[in-house]
Write a protein that holds these residues in place. Structure first.
Motif, PDB file in Angstrom:
ATOM      1  N   SER A 181       0.226  -5.918   8.193  1.00 40.49           N
ATOM      2  CA  SER A 181      -0.131  -7.337   8.116  1.00 40.49           C
ATOM      3  C   SER A 181       0.588  -8.215   9.131  1.00 40.49           C
ATOM      4  N   GLY A 182       1.293  -7.621  10.090  1.00 41.45           N
ATOM      5  CA  GLY A 182       1.843  -8.459  11.162  1.00 41.45           C
ATOM      6  C   GLY A 182       3.276  -8.191  11.540  1.00 41.45           C
ATOM      7  N   SER A 183       3.933  -7.194  10.948  1.00 41.22           N
ATOM      8  CA  SER A 183       5.307  -6.801  11.261  1.00 41.22           C
ATOM      9  C   SER A 183       6.338  -7.813  10.770  1.00 41.22           C
ATOM     10  N   GLN A 184       7.606  -7.568  11.074  1.00 42.89           N
ATOM     11  CA  GLN A 184       8.702  -8.357  10.515  1.00 42.89           C
ATOM     12  C   GLN A 184       8.780  -9.775  11.058  1.00 42.89           C
ATOM     13  N   GLU A 185       8.078 -10.079  12.121  1.00 40.82           N
ATOM     14  CA  GLU A 185       8.152 -11.417  12.702  1.00 40.82           C
ATOM     15  C   GLU A 185       7.179 -12.398  12.066  1.00 40.82           C
ATOM     16  N   SER A 186       6.357 -11.931  11.132  1.00 41.84           N
ATOM     17  CA  SER A 186       5.327 -12.776  10.527  1.00 41.84           C
ATOM     18  C   SER A 186       5.686 -13.128   9.095  1.00 41.84           C
ATOM     19  N   GLN A 187       5.671 -14.435   8.795  1.00 40.18           N
ATOM     20  CA  GLN A 187       5.966 -14.860   7.426  1.00 40.18           C
ATOM     21  C   GLN A 187       4.914 -14.347   6.455  1.00 40.18           C
ATOM     22  N   SER A 188       3.639 -14.421   6.842  1.00 39.91           N
ATOM     23  CA  SER A 188       2.577 -13.953   5.950  1.00 39.91           C
ATOM     24  C   SER A 188       2.704 -12.459   5.666  1.00 39.91           C
ATOM     25  N   ALA A 189       3.223 -11.696   6.647  1.00 36.99           N
ATOM     26  CA  ALA A 189       3.404 -10.266   6.432  1.00 36.99           C
ATOM     27  C   ALA A 189       4.409 -10.009   5.315  1.00 36.99           C
ATOM     28  N   TRP A 190       5.473 -10.799   5.262  1.00 32.12           N
ATOM     29  CA  TRP A 190       6.461 -10.639   4.196  1.00 32.12           C
ATOM     30  C   TRP A 190       5.858 -10.986   2.837  1.00 32.12           C
ATOM     31  N   VAL A 191       4.985 -11.999   2.808  1.00 33.08           N
ATOM     32  CA  VAL A 191       4.331 -12.359   1.550  1.00 33.08           C
ATOM     33  C   VAL A 191       3.466 -11.203   1.065  1.00 33.08           C
ATOM     34  N   TRP A 192       2.680 -10.621   1.971  1.00 29.65           N
ATOM     35  CA  TRP A 192       1.834  -9.501   1.590  1.00 29.65           C
ATOM     36  C   TRP A 192       2.668  -8.283   1.196  1.00 29.65           C
ATOM     37  N   ALA A 193       3.784  -8.070   1.879  1.00 31.29           N
ATOM     38  CA  ALA A 193       4.639  -6.931   1.542  1.00 31.29           C
ATOM     39  C   ALA A 193       5.229  -7.080   0.149  1.00 31.29           C
ATOM     40  N   TYR A 194       5.732  -8.271  -0.174  1.00 38.00           N
ATOM     41  CA  TYR A 194       6.249  -8.488  -1.525  1.00 38.00           C
ATOM     42  C   TYR A 194       5.135  -8.379  -2.560  1.00 38.00           C
ATOM     43  N   PHE A 195       3.950  -8.888  -2.208  1.00 39.54           N
ATOM     44  CA  PHE A 195       2.807  -8.766  -3.112  1.00 39.54           C
ATOM     45  C   PHE A 195       2.519  -7.301  -3.417  1.00 39.54           C
ATOM     46  N   SER A 196       2.664  -6.436  -2.403  1.00 36.80           N
ATOM     47  CA  SER A 196       2.325  -5.021  -2.561  1.00 36.80           C
ATOM     48  C   SER A 196       3.251  -4.295  -3.525  1.00 36.80           C
ATOM     49  N   ILE A 197       4.429  -4.835  -3.796  1.00 35.56           N
ATOM     50  CA  ILE A 197       5.341  -4.159  -4.729  1.00 35.56           C
ATOM     51  C   ILE A 197       5.383  -4.832  -6.105  1.00 35.56           C
ATOM     52  N   VAL A 198       5.106  -6.141  -6.172  1.00 32.22           N
ATOM     53  CA  VAL A 198       5.137  -6.796  -7.479  1.00 32.22           C
ATOM     54  C   VAL A 198       3.824  -6.624  -8.236  1.00 32.22           C
ATOM     55  N   ILE A 199       2.746  -6.312  -7.519  1.00 32.27           N
ATOM     56  CA  ILE A 199       1.442  -6.216  -8.172  1.00 32.27           C
ATOM     57  C   ILE A 199       1.383  -5.082  -9.181  1.00 32.27           C
ATOM     58  N   TRP A 200       2.223  -4.056  -9.006  1.00 36.83           N
ATOM     59  CA  TRP A 200       2.178  -2.918  -9.920  1.00 36.83           C
ATOM     60  C   TRP A 200       2.633  -3.290 -11.321  1.00 36.83           C
ATOM     61  N   GLY A 201       3.632  -4.161 -11.410  1.00 34.88           N
ATOM     62  CA  GLY A 201       4.058  -4.636 -12.716  1.00 34.88           C
ATOM     63  C   GLY A 201       2.984  -5.459 -13.392  1.00 34.88           C
TER      64      GLY A 201
END
Length: 418
Positions: A375-395
């Motif tokens: 979703s855009g690597s470590q330099e993208s704010q939106s990428a971090w949002v999607w990355a966190y979404f990818s781990i919290v969605i399981w709960g």
């Protein structure tokens, strides 16, 4: 050799042993960049060495925990402590590249497999008074103390003495744990533990017992919940420092502590969160508390990622809140499993619980990194949002699935013994 203890309170001793056994948990994470440069490792090879710890854990934990149904778990603990000592000393004295490091880190992980859940069985077999889940909640919560101290102590040793000394000195941790259990924890003798011990292939992966565990809707719910919990927990621990570094670069405003120190301090908040979370679960019902905690953790995780660009204190506050709520159901999930599994297969249930939990821990960091790149690597704010979404969605998915399928929301019993 006979123990020197008689009738004693085993809980403080097992808590101390738990901390000591976990001091090797973060050794490699602390020394990773040093070893990567010295051994000319690729990022993939460095990641595989880190994964070797969990590989060793997953390889050994089914057998280690199932055996606790057939022998005193204290014996398994002693072998686990010895494996941890061997793995850490091997890393410090003999590791010189990818393959040797992979082998010794796997031994270190096998050592944790032989001490963590078997240590919980040592404790639960000997608790004869009070609310047993309180003893369990303290034990599981102290994982955070051991892991946090592992980061801090390993960092101090690395700075003062070099990477080899990190592993050599930290090996004293599991050695001390071994001695505590060997000398101070009384041995037990139950009728079901007597007779010859025969180990078969089915003992390593006791499929029939696991089927029986999964047929118990209440127990299987705790196991799947623990898997989602561990996926989010280990992913967050793996990437939190990198997220702090990104936030500093994004705003140009430094945090009041170094990124590694701040992450270590935040890790300690999980200890009271886990203990107090279990107290809340006793009052309002385990399933109700777990569902509330997982949904709140998901909200805070997304809020943390979306807060990039805000002041350091906002980021630190949200990161602390997220860490607290990740851990707030940890003891509840494990205590629920221990008290809901049938006595004759409790060891197998604990083995499956730990196996799936650390399996989730294996997947979490990889999922986070994959989505971050996608979703855009470590330099993208939106990428971090999607990355966190990818781990919290399981709960969140776990809560929706279990509620739809009738996971019991009744208030838990309060047994005096497991």
């Amino acid at each position: 050799m006979p123990t020197i203890a008689g009738k004693i309170n085993c809980t403080p001793l097992m808590l101390a042993a738990q901390i000591c056994a976990l001091l090797g948990f973060a050794c490699y994470a602390v020394t990773l960049t040093t070893l990567q440069a010295q051994w000319d490792l690729s990022n993939f090879e460095s990641g595989l060495i880190a994964s070797a710890f969990f590989f060793g854990y997953i390889l050994v934990v089914p057998l280690a925990t199932v055996l606790t149904d057939r022998v005193d778990a204290r014996k398994i603990y002693l072998f686990g402590g010895l494996s941890g000592v061997t793995g850490l000393l091997g890393m410090g004295l003999f590791a010189n590249g990818f393959y040797s490091a992979f082998f010794f880190m796997a031994l270190n992980g096998a050592g944790l497999a032989g001490t963590y859940m078997p240590g919980l069985k040592v404790l639960s077999d000997r608790v004869q008074y009070g609310e047993v889940t309180r003893h369990i909640s303290f034990y599981t919560a102290f994982f955070g103390i051991g892991a946090g101290l592992s980061y801090l102590i390993s960092g101090w040793i690395l700075e003062a003495l070099g990477w080899e000394a990190v592993f050599e000195w930290i090996a004293l941790g599991p050695l001390t744990a071994l001695l505590i259990v060997w000398l101070l924890i009384p041995a037990l003798d139950k009728p079901e533990w007597r007779g010859p011990l025969r180990i078969q292939v089915g003992d390593v992966f006791p499929i029939q017992k696991w089927k029986m565990v999964l047929q118990n809707k209440e127990a299987s719910g705790y196991i799947f919940g623990y898997t989602a919990h561990s996926l989010e927990l280990f992913a967050s621990r793996s990437w939190l420092v990198a997220f702090f570094v990104f936030c500093t670069a994004y705003t140009g405003e430094a945090f009041f502590l170094a990124a590694t120190t701040l992450a270590g301090v935040i890790n300690f908040f999980g200890v009271p969160a886990s203990i107090l979370g279990n107290e809340m679960a006793i009052k309002i019902g385990r399933q109700n508390w777990i569902c509330f905690v997982m949904l709140t953790s998901a909200i805070l995780g997304i809020a943390l990622a979306a807060a990039t660009g805000q002041g350091w204190w906002v980021i630190a506050l949200l990161a602390t809140g997220h860490s607290i709520f990740i851990m707030a159901d940890s003891a509840t999930l494990t205590a629920g499993l221990v008290t809901s599994a049938q006595p004759q297969i409790k060891g197998a249930a604990m083995g499956l619980h730990s196996l799936m939990g650390f399996g989730g821990g294996l997947l979490g960091p990889a999922i986070f990194g994959f989505v971050l790149d996608l979703s855009g690597s470590q330099e993208s704010q939106s990428a971090w949002v999607w990355a966190y979404f990818s781990i919290v969605i399981w709960g969140v998915l776990f809560v929706l699935f279990e509620r739809r399928n009738g996971w019991s929301s009744r208030k838990p019993k309060s047994p005096t013994n497991s």
